[in-house]
Design a protein around this motif. Structure first.
Motif, short mmCIF file in Angstrom:
data_model
loop_
_atom_site.label_atom_id
_atom_site.label_comp_id
_atom_site.label_asym_id
_atom_site.label_seq_id
_atom_site.Cartn_x
_atom_site.Cartn_y
_atom_site.Cartn_z
N VAL A 98 -15.37 10.93 -15.58
CA VAL A 98 -14.90 10.58 -14.24
C VAL A 98 -13.40 10.74 -14.17
CG1 VAL A 98 -16.79 8.96 -13.84
CG2 VAL A 98 -14.63 8.11 -14.69
N ALA A 99 -12.91 11.02 -12.98
CA ALA A 99 -11.48 11.27 -12.78
C ALA A 99 -10.73 9.96 -12.76
CB ALA A 99 -11.28 12.02 -11.46
N VAL A 100 -9.63 9.91 -13.53
CA VAL A 100 -8.78 8.72 -13.57
C VAL A 100 -7.32 9.15 -13.62
CG1 VAL A 100 -10.52 7.31 -14.76
CG2 VAL A 100 -8.83 8.59 -16.09
N ASN A 101 -6.43 8.23 -13.25
CA ASN A 101 -4.99 8.48 -13.36
C ASN A 101 -4.50 8.04 -14.74
OD1 ASN A 101 -4.58 9.39 -10.65
ND2 ASN A 101 -4.68 7.28 -9.95
N ILE B 280 -1.61 5.12 -15.42
CA ILE B 280 -1.77 3.66 -15.44
C ILE B 280 -2.89 3.22 -16.36
CG2 ILE B 280 -0.74 3.15 -13.21
CD1 ILE B 280 -3.69 2.99 -12.16
N GLU C 224 -12.59 14.52 0.45
CA GLU C 224 -12.55 13.10 0.14
C GLU C 224 -12.41 12.89 -1.37
OE1 GLU C 224 -15.51 10.90 -1.07
OE2 GLU C 224 -13.81 9.54 -1.34
N ALA C 225 -13.09 13.73 -2.13
CA ALA C 225 -12.98 13.62 -3.59
C ALA C 225 -11.58 13.95 -4.07
CB ALA C 225 -13.99 14.55 -4.26
N ALA D 172 -8.81 13.35 -2.28
CA ALA D 172 -7.83 12.61 -1.50
C ALA D 172 -6.78 11.95 -2.38
CB ALA D 172 -8.52 11.55 -0.64
N GLY D 173 -7.10 11.73 -3.64
CA GLY D 173 -6.14 11.11 -4.55
C GLY D 173 -5.24 12.12 -5.25
N GLY E 170 -7.81 6.38 -4.01
CA GLY E 170 -8.60 7.60 -4.10
C GLY E 170 -9.66 7.38 -5.18
N ARG E 171 -10.44 8.42 -5.47
CA ARG E 171 -11.52 8.23 -6.45
C ARG E 171 -10.99 7.82 -7.81
NH1 ARG E 171 -16.43 12.55 -5.56
NH2 ARG E 171 -16.72 12.03 -3.36
N GLN E 172 -9.81 8.35 -8.18
CA GLN E 172 -9.28 8.00 -9.50
C GLN E 172 -9.08 6.49 -9.61
OE1 GLN E 172 -8.26 10.52 -7.59
NE2 GLN E 172 -7.30 12.17 -8.75
N ILE E 173 -8.59 5.90 -8.52
CA ILE E 173 -8.38 4.45 -8.51
C ILE E 173 -9.73 3.75 -8.53
CG2 ILE E 173 -7.51 2.52 -7.16
CD1 ILE E 173 -5.14 3.91 -7.93
N ARG E 174 -10.64 4.20 -7.69
CA ARG E 174 -11.91 3.49 -7.54
C ARG E 174 -12.77 3.58 -8.79
NH1 ARG E 174 -11.65 6.15 -2.76
NH2 ARG E 174 -13.59 7.33 -2.99
N ASN E 175 -12.56 4.62 -9.58
CA ASN E 175 -13.32 4.73 -10.83
C ASN E 175 -12.93 3.65 -11.83
OD1 ASN E 175 -15.04 6.94 -10.39
ND2 ASN E 175 -13.39 8.41 -10.75
N VAL E 176 -11.80 3.05 -11.63
CA VAL E 176 -11.23 2.14 -12.63
C VAL E 176 -11.02 0.74 -12.05
CG1 VAL E 176 -9.08 1.71 -13.90
CG2 VAL E 176 -10.14 3.96 -13.97
#
Lengths: 758, 159, 289
Positions: free
Chosen positions: B57-60, B63, B129-130, B132-133, C99-105
């Motif tokens: 899954v995509a994460v930043n 952080i 939407e996918a 958007a981040g 965004g999805r990256q935030i919501r995944n975590v």
């Protein structure tokens, strides 16, 4: 105009794409050298203050800290573009919140941050000049008390807090207004917006032990940075080398010195390589964002909508240093005329000092601000005269062979075609398709900035071609376009060309990736180089094949004779290497100056638009009846590009420029209070996301320029010019509400409607 | 500050690093492991240039504490091409003209991959939407969305 | 910004660490709020206790009642198929967080403890009469979510406690929820205003029996529009009735003017969003019946 080209004119994939999609491409932000230290900058929190004392003693002794420098460690040099009013660190006077006070180099960013916190600063706050009105008020404090002593371009009109007043005068506006049947006066305001490049400004500097420094930076103008560093370091430019590894977006924000000087000074102080990068906060408080503007526009027309006179003034808040301000104020006057035939003009652009960051050049500097005013007023006029806004424009736009506002003769004027095609595409016949829904148009013109470009072109013994250019690739694919021109002329494929770029030591001078000029100028330099290179190739082939050069043709990577004789470029290159040092040519290009009437201008740094482009935008949107939220249904751009060197990448410029323009139109602003930025983060500086930007339909109109390669014109900046006006006009059409202040937020629309309905 | 020994699995390879607890996955990837394909910008989880895949899954990464990523499968842009062949998304981004400055692209491609892995056949709306981040300042997102849609379409067609 | 890091593998161990560190420690869930605040210098915990190895904190049960373990991510919540229809507000609130990256975590529990007045899922949970449970060395205690936060970032959680779950009672028949959010852009937004409503209709599906209206970003905590709720009881759910409820709610909120929006605009948004959310909830309740 030929359309049977082989390479140029085709939507070929850009040359640097593989590195970018695999993560192999190295940007300045990625660049590192062995033993490199990390630098950070201490910045003022006060917008205006006397700097009484700065003591770095404790900071310098912290673990990991290798150097701390302040104004005391730097030569007392003032540098700058058209006015030399800038300094590396504040010396006695702080002039904006965010102004650098000191810099540190340490073994880690954490150690550098601790050092910054340990620097002791004593200031005496002074009353800040917060905006243009305050700066121009009688008795206002001077942002630069010694302004008159600064070196500056003689042509500038400077006075106190005004660092330039540029002016265009044509005919007699007072008589023009007397002859007008209706006169319209309006005021418009815009806020500062940031380029929003996703890669922070970054530089790594390293001294070679012989007193020469190399700086790897994501600058758009390596040769300008070389010159500025030379001034700051007080060394000849030849001892400063600037190299651009890769740029993650620029849009004008990476033109001027950013962190290169901190890196170079810290590297000199420590004897090690030092890397400095800006933080997001520094970008939104101390970068070269777009000037906030105030526009006052007075336009006189006949009842048939013919414009007889215009008096326009545009005040730019240029911040604490002049920077790009004087030039932007000049360009503004040309934009205030719009692409219209107006016999009487008095247009002024002011660059005004305030205690804020020195704003700079952002994609079409002055364009969106001036165009927002001009094109909004056109619709207001159309509405008042009960004329179709499209028709009003068609009655006034300049035509082929007519004059621009400073007397230049306009050629390749594709504006009518742009307007008609954009209007047709948006369905202009039905301007108000439903309640709360409306369509708006806006049109404009822009320049292809001049300045010179040089290239070396070399044929390699394997038949590939090396293009050596001083221009940096900042993302527009301009160098791919130039390489397409090269491949076209030389009879090779794009895949055969490799590009080396942007190294002040080894690449020829280039005026830089600015002003929509790169593909245009580098492409033309390539054409010049190929003429020379072909002569070398034919001469060598002639000797080799025993045929007169006149009877030979260059194409498909080879030279071919009348009886089928053939030798490949690869073979010729090998022969030449063995016997004559190689097949290599130098090509240069500088756009011929555009003649204009010098009597019409004063204080003007940019008196004519070269190979101008013309454009029309049309938008179809709805406005929520209660919340004021805007939903864009369709967005159409018709842009006269002269010749589409690479249609896919031109579309990319249009799509991206419209996205930036819509950001300025609807959601972006750097919010100041008391001279400090309130929203210096990406949570509250609201750039459009993928769900905010509509699809953009691009119509590439082609009225070939006389000068550009294959007739091309500059294409990169224009798409960001018209969106604010197009949106304002559509919102007015949809709601009857006219917003004259950017950004046009849902809040402004909703509250304006509430006020109207009581 | 005491450092912890952390074993990270990145692109299928195990790496042993010694990190202070507060170091982020982004810092470790770029600094300790030299994998600069994952980019840094806002460091605030607002822009998405630091996007990596964590167990798909995509994460930043900016952080995420590096120490928290033990025993998780991390994929960066460098891990996408297999045996020298570009991933279909990488191919599509090139072919559709979706790459301009390229700085947002590694994160964008990984976010797109996560979307396609999860959803198979998303609409353009769902693709946007996918993504958007992931902020992009160059492209206006259009050719990016088209590139992702072309891969989804090809997969749908069995390509 | 360095700290000591701990990774308990059981709830008991986590509680023990909470007891040991007290206010010097912070529990780490997704980290999307905590780590941002640490980087910005707003928080400087001496100890960070990561909960990601603690079993049992990510249960998600919908068996009439809804139980959300503290570590349930927003992305998981937004993808629960059973949440279409009357409970859709839980999806609507979850899917607009970052965004999805935030919501995944990012976790629901972390979001509740962070106590931003602009939180998206919290108003939905309040509209569903959620209770939250905290666990500490002194044992477990539960309280209404509505009473949990008292100011931005301030909750009734004691420093040594961790939030373990939120639980909403079974939805009454002929009830439905809706959630709406306003922002300056359509994604990656902190709400200018968000509202969550829950309506229960009478047997004839014409009148409102009971209502909850929770408003975010218009006060120091999420607020209930109690007068608007009372006004809806027994009222025919016509356009005019819902519009009046919106206006009443707008009068009950306490917005400030800040860099995102003015107080006046926020009131306008409350009126509009409450009315629209109520209309959506009515339609959903009728469709489900």
């Amino acid at each position: 105009m030929t359309t049977d080209t082989r390479v140029v004119g085709r939507s070929l994939p850009r040359m640097d794409a593989p590195g970018k999609v695999t993560g192999a491409a190295v940007y300045a932000a990625d660049f590192a050298l062995p033993g490199m230290l990390h630098g950070a900058v201490l910045r003022s929190r006060e917008p205006h203050a006397r700097l009484v004392r700065i003591d770095a003693g404790r900071a310098a002794r912290l673990p990991g800290v290798r150097a701390v420098i302040t104004a005391a460690d730097v030569a007392a040099v003032r540098y700058g573009g058209s006015v030399k009013d800038e300094e590396v660190f504040a010396r006695e006077r702080i002039r904006f919140a965010g102004q650098p006070l000191a810099a540190v180099a340490a073994t880690s960013l954490d150690a550098a941050a601790a050092a910054l916190a340990a620097i002791e600063v004593t200031v005496e706050p002074l009353p800040p000049v917060l905006d243009v009105a305050a700066a121009l008020a009688p008795g206002a404090p001077l942002v630069h008390e010694d302004w008159a002593d600064y070196a500056a371009l003689p042509i500038l009109h400077r006075d106190g807090n005004v660092c330039n007043r540029a002016r265009i005068v044509v005919g007699d506006v007072e008589r023009g207004f007397e002859e007008s049947e209706r006169v319209f006066t309006h005021r418009f305001t815009t806020r500062s917006v940031h380029q929003g490049y996703t890669e922070p400004r970054a530089a790594v500097a390293h001294w070679d032990g012989a007193g020469q420094v190399s700086v790897w930076s994501n600058t758009q103008l390596p040769f300008e940075i070389q010159a500025t560093l030379s001034e700051i370091l007080q060394m000849p430019p030849s001892r400063v080398r600037v190299i651009v590894p890769g740029v993650g977006g620029g849009f004008g924000g990476k033109l001027r010195i950013g962190v290169e000087h901190f890196a170079a000074l810290l590297a000199r102080a420590t004897g090690r390589a030092v890397k400095v990068m800006t933080t997001c906060e520094e970008e939104l408080t101390a970068a070269y964002a777009r000037q906030p503007a105030i526009v006052e526009l007075k336009t006189g027309v006949t009842l048939q909508g013919r414009i007889l006179a215009r008096e326009g003034r545009l005040w730019f808040d240029t911040g604490a240093f002049a920077g790009s301000g004087p030039g932007v104020a000049s360009v503004a006057t040309l934009m205030l005329a719009g692409p219209y035939r107006i016999p009487n003009l008095l247009l002024e652009g002011y660059a005004v000092y305030t205690h804020k960051t020195n704003f700079g050049s952002f994609r079409a500097p002055s364009g969106p601000q001036a165009n927002f005013a001009v094109e909004s007023q056109m619709d207001i006029i159309a509405d008042a005269l009960d004329l179709d806004p499209l028709e009003l424009r068609l009655r006034n736009i300049v035509r082929e062979g007519e004059e621009g506002p400073t007397g230049q003769v306009l050629t390749a004027v594709g504006l009518e075609e742009c307007l008609r095609r954009a209007a047709a595409a948006i369905g202009w016949a039905e301007r108000r398709p439903a309640p709360g829904r409306g369509k708006g148009i806006a049109c404009g013109w822009w320049t292809t900035t001049g300045g010179s470009s040089g290239v070396y072109v070399k044929i390699n013994p394997d038949g590939t071609v090396a293009l050596n250019t001083g221009a940096a690739e900042i993302g527009t694919a301009a160098l791919t376009g130039a390489a397409q021109v090269l491949a076209e002329d030389l009879g090779v494929e794009l895949a055969d060309v490799n590009v080396v770029s942007a190294d002040t030591l080894s690449t020829p001078y280039d005026f830089g990736a600015q002003g929509s000029r790169t593909a245009f100028a580098v492409g033309n330099a390539c054409r010049a180089a190929v003429v020379d290179l072909k002569a070398q190739v034919l001469a060598l082939a002639a000797r080799h094949l025993g045929v007169e050069p006149r009877a030979l043709q260059v194409g498909r990577g080879a030279v071919i004779g009348p009886a089928g004789e053939r030798v490949t470029l690869a073979e010729l290159a090998r022969l030449s290497q063995a016997s004559g040092g190689g097949l290599i040519a130098h090509g240069t290009f500088v756009a011929p100056p555009t003649p204009y009437d010098a009597k019409r201008v004063e204080g003007h740094v940019y008196p004519a638009f070269h190979s101008p482009s013309f454009h029309a935008h049309a938008v179809d949107l709805s406005v929520d009846a209660d919340t004021g939220e805007v939903t864009v249904h369709r967005y159409v751009v018709a842009q006269d590009v002269g010749f589409a060197m690479n249609p896919a990448y031109i579309e990319g410029q249009i799509e991206g420029g419209v996205a930036q323009g819509l950001g300025q139109a609807l959601s972006e602003e750097i919010v100041y209070e008391g001279g400090r930025v309130l929203n210096a983060n990406l949570t509250d500086y609201k750039m459009p996301t993928a769900v905010d930007v509509p699809r953009v339909e691009s119509i590439l109109v082609q009225h070939p320029s006389l000068v550009g390669p294959f007739g091309a014109k500059g294409v990169g900046e224009p798409p960001s010019i018209e969106p604010p006006a197009a949106v304002a006009n559509a919102v007015a059409s949809a709601t009857g509400v006219r917003i004259t202040d950017l950004p046009i937020t849902a809040e402004k629309i909703a509250l304006a409607r509430q006020e109207r309905t009581g | 500050m005491a450092r912890l020994a952390v074993s990270l699995t990145v692109n299928g390879a195990a790496h042993e690093v010694l990190v202070e607890p507060h170091r982020t996955l982004l810092e470790v990837l770029r600094g300790d492991l030299g994998l600069t394909g994952t980019k840094e910008n806002c460091l605030d989880a607002e822009c998405g240039v630091c996007t990596v895949l964590l167990d798909g899954v995509a994460v930043n990464a900016c952080i995420l504490l590096a120490v928290r990523c033990r025993e998780r499968a991390i994929v960066t842009i460098e891990g996408l091409a297999a045996d020298g062949a570009l991933h279909p998304l990488q191919r599509a981004f090139i072919d559709q003209g979706a790459v301009q400055c390229g700085y947002c692209i590694p994160g964008m491609i990984l976010a797109a991959k996560a979307c396609l892995d999860e959803q198979g056949d998303p609409t353009e709306r769902e693709i946007r939407e996918a993504l958007a981040g992931n902020l992009c300042r160059c492209t206006g997102y259009q050719k990016i969305a088209e590139a992702v849609a072309s891969v989804a379409g090809a997969a749908r067609a069995g390509g | 910004m360095s700290f000591d890091y701990h990774e308990p593998t059981s709830l008991r161990e986590a509680v023990a660490l909470g007891g040991r560190f007290g206010a010097e420690g912070r529990f780490l869930a997704g980290g999307t709020d905590l780590l941002v605040q640490v980087r910005r210098g707003q928080l400087a915990p001496r100890h960070v206790v990561s909960l990601h190895r603690v079993a049992g904190l990510d249960t998600l049960e919908i068996d009439g009642a809804i139980t959300l373990g503290a570590l349930v991510t927003h992305r998981r919540l937004e993808r629960v198929p059973a949440l279409r229809g009357p409970l859709q507000a839980l999806v609507e609130g979850a899917e607009v967080v970052g965004g999805r990256q935030i919501r995944n975590v990012a976790t629901v529990g972390g979001n509740i403890v962070n106590a931003s007045p602009a939180a998206d899922v919290v108003p939905v949970l309040i509209a569903l009469d959620a209770e939250v449970t905290c666990l500490g060395p002194a044992g477990e205690r539960s309280m209404p979510l509505e009473a949990f936060a008292s100011a931005p970032g301030v909750t009734a959680r004691r420093a040594e406690e961790l939030l373990t779950r939120a639980r909403c009672p079974r939805l009454e028949p002929r009830s439905a929820t809706a959630f709406l959010k306003a922002g300056r852009r359509r994604a990656m937004e902190i709400a200018l205003v968000c509202v969550a409503v829950r309506l229960t209709l009478d047997a004839g599906l014409e009148r409102c029996l009971d209502a909850r209206i929770a408003m975010g970003a218009v006060g120091p905590t999420v607020l209930r529009a109690r007068a608007a709720e009372r006004g809806l009881q027994g009222l025919a759910v016509t356009g005019e009735g819902l519009r009046a409820a919106g206006r009443t709610a707008a009068g009950e909120c306490r917005p400030i003017t800040d860099v995102r929006a003015s107080a006046g605009y926020r009131r306008l948004l409350v009126a509009t969003l409450v009315e629209r959310a109520l209309a959506t909830a009515v339609a959903r309740a009728r469709a489900a019946a």
